[in-house]
Design an enzyme around this catalytic site. Structure first.
Site, PDB file in Angstrom:
ATOM      1  N   LYS A 198       0.868  -1.184   0.000  1.00 28.29           N
ATOM      2  CA  LYS A 198       0.000   0.000   0.000  1.00 28.29           C
ATOM      3  C   LYS A 198       0.896   1.223   0.000  1.00 28.29           C
ATOM      4  O   LYS A 198       2.046   1.165   0.437  1.00 28.29           O
ATOM      5  CB  LYS A 198      -0.863   0.013   1.265  1.00 28.29           C
ATOM      6  CG  LYS A 198      -2.137   0.797   1.096  1.00 28.29           C
ATOM      7  CD  LYS A 198      -3.162  -0.020   0.353  1.00 28.29           C
ATOM      8  CE  LYS A 198      -4.478   0.688   0.229  1.00 28.29           C
ATOM      9  NZ  LYS A 198      -5.503  -0.230  -0.311  1.00 28.29           N
TER      10      LYS A 198
HETATM   11  P1  NAD Z   1     -12.899   7.705  -2.843  1.00 28.79           P
HETATM   12  O1  NAD Z   1     -11.896   8.725  -2.505  1.00 28.79           O
HETATM   13  O2  NAD Z   1     -13.321   7.511  -4.233  1.00 28.79           O
HETATM   14  O3  NAD Z   1     -14.227   7.952  -1.974  1.00 28.79           O
HETATM   15  C1  NAD Z   1     -14.234   8.090  -0.576  1.00 28.79           C
HETATM   16  C2  NAD Z   1     -15.598   8.593  -0.146  1.00 28.79           C
HETATM   17  O4  NAD Z   1     -15.616   8.700   1.282  1.00 28.79           O
HETATM   18  C3  NAD Z   1     -15.943   9.982  -0.691  1.00 28.79           C
HETATM   19  O5  NAD Z   1     -17.322  10.033  -0.997  1.00 28.79           O
HETATM   20  C4  NAD Z   1     -15.644  10.887   0.501  1.00 28.79           C
HETATM   21  O6  NAD Z   1     -16.399  12.092   0.477  1.00 28.79           O
HETATM   22  C5  NAD Z   1     -16.092   9.988   1.641  1.00 28.79           C
HETATM   23  N1  NAD Z   1     -15.543  10.398   2.927  1.00 28.79           N
HETATM   24  C6  NAD Z   1     -14.321  10.914   3.175  1.00 28.79           C
HETATM   25  N2  NAD Z   1     -14.219  11.200   4.494  1.00 28.79           N
HETATM   26  C7  NAD Z   1     -15.387  10.834   5.063  1.00 28.79           C
HETATM   27  C8  NAD Z   1     -15.907  10.894   6.372  1.00 28.79           C
HETATM   28  N3  NAD Z   1     -15.180  11.382   7.384  1.00 28.79           N
HETATM   29  N4  NAD Z   1     -17.156  10.436   6.595  1.00 28.79           N
HETATM   30  C9  NAD Z   1     -17.886   9.941   5.574  1.00 28.79           C
HETATM   31  N5  NAD Z   1     -17.464   9.884   4.300  1.00 28.79           N
HETATM   32  C10 NAD Z   1     -16.229  10.324   4.062  1.00 28.79           C
HETATM   33  O7  NAD Z   1     -12.326   6.333  -2.216  1.00 28.79           O
HETATM   34  P2  NAD Z   1     -12.716   4.868  -2.626  1.00 28.79           P
HETATM   35  O8  NAD Z   1     -11.762   4.410  -3.651  1.00 28.79           O
HETATM   36  O9  NAD Z   1     -14.180   4.786  -2.849  1.00 28.79           O
HETATM   37  O10 NAD Z   1     -12.321   4.084  -1.284  1.00 28.79           O
HETATM   38  C11 NAD Z   1     -13.202   4.027  -0.154  1.00 28.79           C
HETATM   39  C12 NAD Z   1     -12.731   2.916   0.777  1.00 28.79           C
HETATM   40  O11 NAD Z   1     -12.742   1.672   0.073  1.00 28.79           O
HETATM   41  C13 NAD Z   1     -11.315   3.068   1.325  1.00 28.79           C
HETATM   42  O12 NAD Z   1     -11.275   2.503   2.629  1.00 28.79           O
HETATM   43  C14 NAD Z   1     -10.483   2.210   0.391  1.00 28.79           C
HETATM   44  O13 NAD Z   1      -9.289   1.750   0.981  1.00 28.79           O
HETATM   45  C15 NAD Z   1     -11.451   1.064   0.174  1.00 28.79           C
HETATM   46  N6  NAD Z   1     -11.178   0.300  -1.047  1.00 28.79           N
HETATM   47  C16 NAD Z   1     -11.149   0.900  -2.276  1.00 28.79           C
HETATM   48  C17 NAD Z   1     -10.916   0.136  -3.417  1.00 28.79           C
HETATM   49  C18 NAD Z   1     -10.946   0.739  -4.792  1.00 28.79           C
HETATM   50  O14 NAD Z   1     -10.913  -0.036  -5.773  1.00 28.79           O
HETATM   51  N7  NAD Z   1     -11.043   2.045  -4.945  1.00 28.79           N
HETATM   52  C19 NAD Z   1     -10.681  -1.242  -3.292  1.00 28.79           C
HETATM   53  C20 NAD Z   1     -10.735  -1.837  -2.034  1.00 28.79           C
HETATM   54  C21 NAD Z   1     -10.981  -1.054  -0.914  1.00 28.79           C
END
Ligand code: NAD
Length: 428
Positions: A118
């Protein structure tokens, strides 16, 4: 000196829940279940390599800021390191180390030949211009040039990054080595070898695992009430697919707050509104505003935390009313909160299973790139679904066999496979 320029090993506040300690606790529980040799446990408890670099960034106004960038490579026992790059103010070396370890177990659980890594930079990307983000990403890539590569370590998008950043990483890496190397990243644009289906993959996996769990309870997604915290890449794709499958998405949120509609939100309509409204969902007329805390406490069938770590804790777990909690984010439920939910009979679908759709399609993207043969979206989705459902079935079997939680079953499978491979490879 700005604290973000330090190497993020700051002294945590007493209330801080250390993500790396949590990750190690899960590992220890799995090791106990597996009766793992203590030496193997010690090896798996530490990242193989943790890299912190200083990234000098010239801002658009001419000022220079130096930011700390991290890349932690936890294990390459099963194959090249694989893991996202996160741009978020809360990024620390501890957090990145924990997430790298989760990636190792996730890849092993899904049966894909990658290790775990990561990376991240502690910035709020919304506060930087596109030009600044590009310079930052390219310099970060340059600092990591000897540590990444298609058979070494393959980054992907995570919070705050997307296909755009992956294209910059691919281009910078390729310029450095003298020829195009699409396989150095996944989650890249289609124009440079990205895979169809990658953008929706994590959300699709969340929907598939929820559907399977509901089916085991004799239910389907039709009419099920879903609340989703976080409406980014993962949350918005999951919301879209839940609605498409007949579920009612009654609430979604971003960091700025959320929306609630008793009869279900119209997700495509909400997305269109956000596009016109500077990516903000605030002011959407067909729903009531709610806070993130209220969202987590809504009466609903399925609660999907899809934003950050440590959102459901000992402080708010008793107010959670959902029957199923699906960890779309990494570590959104703390250990104590997870135990409390499980003791109340709430089904907790653990992160290393529920959000694995993204890394599965990253793997399929890597395979397509290596074979120079690109598949249609239907094939990508079908192959991904096969691996997700298979992993879910293995977790359910293990949980029933050993009378343990889904989380412990998932960790036991993931850790067990890595430990076995480590034993077969041997040490020198
Ligand atoms: P992203 O940046 O696209 O979206 C994150 C979302 O969370 C946004 O809508 C943001 O406004 C919201 N957010 C931020 N702070 C917040 C808070 N304090 N309270 C509520 N909402 C809040 O990120 P993503 O890629 O969607 O990733 C989200 C989660 O999923 C992370 O934990 C990431 O590690 C995990 N994840 C992502 C992927 C991927 O393919 N993108 C894969 C596996 C896991």
């Amino acid at each position: 000196m700005n604290s973000t320029s330090l190497f993020s090993l700051e002294t945590p506040s007493p209330a801080y829940i250390c993500p790396f300690d949590q990750a190690c606790s899960y590992l220890e529980a799995a090791a106990k279940e597996l009766r793992l040799d203590l030496g193997i446990l010690e090896i798996l408890s530490r990242p193989r390599k943790a890299i912190t670099v200083s990234i000098p960034l010239k801002l658009d106004n001419g000022d220079v800021r130096v930011l700390a960038g991290h890349r932690v490579q936890h294990s390459d026992v099963l194959g090249p390191y694989k893991g996202g790059i996160r741009y978020h103010p809360a990024v620390t070396l501890r957090e990145v180390s924990a997430l790298a370890m989760l990636m190792t177990w996730k890849c092993a659980l899904l049966g894909i030949p990658f290790g775990g890594a990561k990376g991240g930079i502690a910035i709020d990307p919304k506060k930087y211009s596109v030009g600044e983000l590009e310079r930052l990403t390219r310099r970060f890539t340059n600092e990591l040039i000897k540590d990444i590569g298609p058979s070494v370590d393959i980054p992907a998008p995570d919070m705050g990054t997307s296909a755009r950043e992956m294209a910059w990483i691919m281009d910078t890496y390729s310029k450095n080595v003298g020829h195009a190397v699409p396989g150095v990243v996944t989650g890249k644009p289609l124009s440079i070898g990205g895979s169809l289906g990658r953008e929706m993959a994590t959300g699709r996996g969340v929907m598939i695992i929820t559907r399977e769990a509901l089916s085991d309870l004799g239910k389907s997604l039709k009419g099920v009430r879903v609340a989703i915290q976080g409406f980014g890449n993962v949350g918005s794709a999951a919301a879209h697919l839940f609605q498409e499958a007949g579920a009612k998405v009654i609430a979604v949120s971003t960091g700025a707050g959320g929306l609630y509609a008793e009869t279900g939100l119209d997700i495509p309509n909400l997305k269109a509104y956000m596009l016109e409204n500077g990516k903000s969902l605030l002011g959407y007329p067909q729903a009531k505003p709610i806070s993130n805390e209220e969202l987590l406490q809504l009466p609903c069938d399925v609660l999907v935390p899809a934003a950050l770590e440590n959102q459901i804790t000992e402080d708010n777990v008793n107010a959670v009313k959902a029957a199923i909690v699906v960890e779309a984010a990494n570590s959104p439920v703390t250990i104590q909160a997870s135990l409390s939910l499980e003791s109340r009979g709430v089904t907790v679908l653990p992160d290393i299973l529920a959000n694995a759709g993204g890394v599965v399609v990253s793997y399929l993207e890597w395979v397509q790139g290596l074979s120079y043969l690109f598949w249609d979206e239907e094939r990508v989705n079908r192959e991904m679904e096969k691996l997700m459902v298979q992993a879910y079935r293995h977790v359910v079997e293990k949980a029933q066999q050993r009378q343990i939680s889904f989380r412990l079953a998932a960790y036991t499978l993931g850790v067990g496979r890595v430990a076995e491979a480590l034993g077969d490879r041997g040490l020198y």
